[in-house]
Structures are given as structure tokens and as C-alpha cells.
Design a protein around this motif. Structure first.
Motif, PDB file in Angstrom:
ATOM      1  N   ASN A 159     -10.635   2.711  -2.164  1.00 41.55           N
ATOM      2  CA  ASN A 159      -9.797   2.733  -3.365  1.00 41.55           C
ATOM      3  C   ASN A 159      -9.627   4.149  -3.902  1.00 41.55           C
ATOM      4  O   ASN A 159      -8.528   4.533  -4.312  1.00 41.55           O
ATOM      5  CB  ASN A 159     -10.375   1.826  -4.451  1.00 41.55           C
ATOM      6  N   GLU A 218      -9.841   6.940  -2.148  1.00 39.14           N
ATOM      7  CA  GLU A 218      -8.991   7.669  -1.192  1.00 39.14           C
ATOM      8  C   GLU A 218      -7.523   7.296  -1.395  1.00 39.14           C
ATOM      9  O   GLU A 218      -6.648   8.167  -1.357  1.00 39.14           O
ATOM     10  CB  GLU A 218      -9.428   7.377   0.241  1.00 39.14           C
ATOM     11  N   MET A 219      -7.257   6.022  -1.609  1.00 33.65           N
ATOM     12  CA  MET A 219      -5.886   5.581  -1.832  1.00 33.65           C
ATOM     13  C   MET A 219      -5.340   6.196  -3.119  1.00 33.65           C
ATOM     14  O   MET A 219      -4.194   6.639  -3.174  1.00 33.65           O
ATOM     15  CB  MET A 219      -5.817   4.056  -1.917  1.00 33.65           C
ATOM     16  N   LEU A 220      -6.165   6.253  -4.151  1.00 37.57           N
ATOM     17  CA  LEU A 220      -5.756   6.850  -5.415  1.00 37.57           C
ATOM     18  C   LEU A 220      -5.424   8.330  -5.235  1.00 37.57           C
ATOM     19  O   LEU A 220      -4.411   8.818  -5.755  1.00 37.57           O
ATOM     20  CB  LEU A 220      -6.847   6.675  -6.465  1.00 37.57           C
ATOM     21  N   LYS A 221      -6.248   9.066  -4.471  1.00 39.21           N
ATOM     22  CA  LYS A 221      -5.969  10.482  -4.224  1.00 39.21           C
ATOM     23  C   LYS A 221      -4.652  10.660  -3.471  1.00 39.21           C
ATOM     24  O   LYS A 221      -3.866  11.550  -3.798  1.00 39.21           O
ATOM     25  CB  LYS A 221      -7.118  11.127  -3.432  1.00 39.21           C
ATOM     26  N   THR A 222      -4.396   9.789  -2.503  1.00 40.58           N
ATOM     27  CA  THR A 222      -3.148   9.864  -1.751  1.00 40.58           C
ATOM     28  C   THR A 222      -1.950   9.603  -2.654  1.00 40.58           C
ATOM     29  O   THR A 222      -0.947  10.311  -2.597  1.00 40.58           O
ATOM     30  CB  THR A 222      -3.162   8.851  -0.590  1.00 40.58           C
ATOM     31  N   LEU A 223      -2.065   8.595  -3.499  1.00 41.78           N
ATOM     32  CA  LEU A 223      -0.974   8.280  -4.425  1.00 41.78           C
ATOM     33  C   LEU A 223      -0.719   9.417  -5.411  1.00 41.78           C
ATOM     34  O   LEU A 223       0.431   9.697  -5.760  1.00 41.78           O
ATOM     35  CB  LEU A 223      -1.266   6.978  -5.169  1.00 41.78           C
ATOM     36  N   GLN A 224      -1.782  10.082  -5.851  1.00 44.65           N
ATOM     37  CA  GLN A 224      -1.612  11.220  -6.758  1.00 44.65           C
ATOM     38  C   GLN A 224      -0.885  12.370  -6.061  1.00 44.65           C
ATOM     39  O   GLN A 224      -0.057  13.047  -6.670  1.00 44.65           O
ATOM     40  CB  GLN A 224      -2.962  11.676  -7.294  1.00 44.65           C
ATOM     41  N   LYS A 225      -1.170  12.587  -4.784  1.00 47.53           N
ATOM     42  CA  LYS A 225      -0.471  13.624  -4.020  1.00 47.53           C
ATOM     43  C   LYS A 225       1.006  13.278  -3.871  1.00 47.53           C
ATOM     44  O   LYS A 225       1.873  14.149  -4.004  1.00 47.53           O
ATOM     45  CB  LYS A 225      -1.115  13.802  -2.646  1.00 47.53           C
ATOM     46  N   VAL A 226       1.299  12.009  -3.580  1.00 49.81           N
ATOM     47  CA  VAL A 226       2.689  11.571  -3.446  1.00 49.81           C
ATOM     48  C   VAL A 226       3.421  11.742  -4.772  1.00 49.81           C
ATOM     49  O   VAL A 226       4.565  12.222  -4.807  1.00 49.81           O
ATOM     50  CB  VAL A 226       2.752  10.103  -2.961  1.00 49.81           C
ATOM     51  N   LYS A 227       2.768  11.378  -5.869  1.00 49.82           N
ATOM     52  CA  LYS A 227       3.372  11.525  -7.196  1.00 49.82           C
ATOM     53  C   LYS A 227       3.693  12.986  -7.478  1.00 49.82           C
ATOM     54  O   LYS A 227       4.788  13.314  -7.948  1.00 49.82           O
ATOM     55  CB  LYS A 227       2.433  10.983  -8.263  1.00 49.82           C
TER      56      LYS A 227
END
Length: 66
Positions: A45, A47-56
Motif C-alpha cells: 500500500n 509503495e502504491m501510494l508513492k507511485t500515485l504521488q509521482k504520477v500526480k
């Protein structure tokens, strides 16, 4: 000298605990229990949050440049 050497794994655990306590509102005891019960799920979770923050951040950068 008091210098401490941390492995990369130690730093990741500290980041996970920080996320649980500061960003998700867990107590230290609650974060400990969460990691003991579902460590892999919690790590995934985060790791997924960090990825989503990068995409944002990427999308906001594109928006700014348009």
C-alpha cells in the motif's frame, strides 16, 4: 563517535512507520500492530501510494506547462 549505520531495509521500515504515524494517524503501538499483522499488505500500500504521488506530480507538471 555515535555514528549509526542503517541498511536500506531499515530506512524503508522507518519510512513506512512515518507514513502510518504522521500521514495516516496511527499511534506508534498501532503502527507496530499493523506491521506485525499485515506487513506485506502495508508495504504494498505504501509503495502504491508513492507511485500515485509521482504520477500526480507528473500530471501537475504537465498541466503547468500547457
Amino acid at each position: 563517535k555515535g555514528n549509526r549505520l542503517f541498511k536500506q531495509e531499515d530506512i524503508e521500515i522507518i519510512r513506512i512507520i512515518y507514513n502510518l504515524v504522521k500521514e495516516r494517524g496511527y499511534t506508534l503501538q498501532g503502527a507496530k500492530e499493523k506491521l506485525l499483522k499485515s506487513r506485506e499488505e502495508t508495504i504494498n500500500n505504501i509503495e502504491m501510494l508513492k507511485t500515485l504521488q509521482k504520477v500526480k506530480a507528473f500530471l501537475l507538471d504537465i498541466k503547468t506547462n500547457l
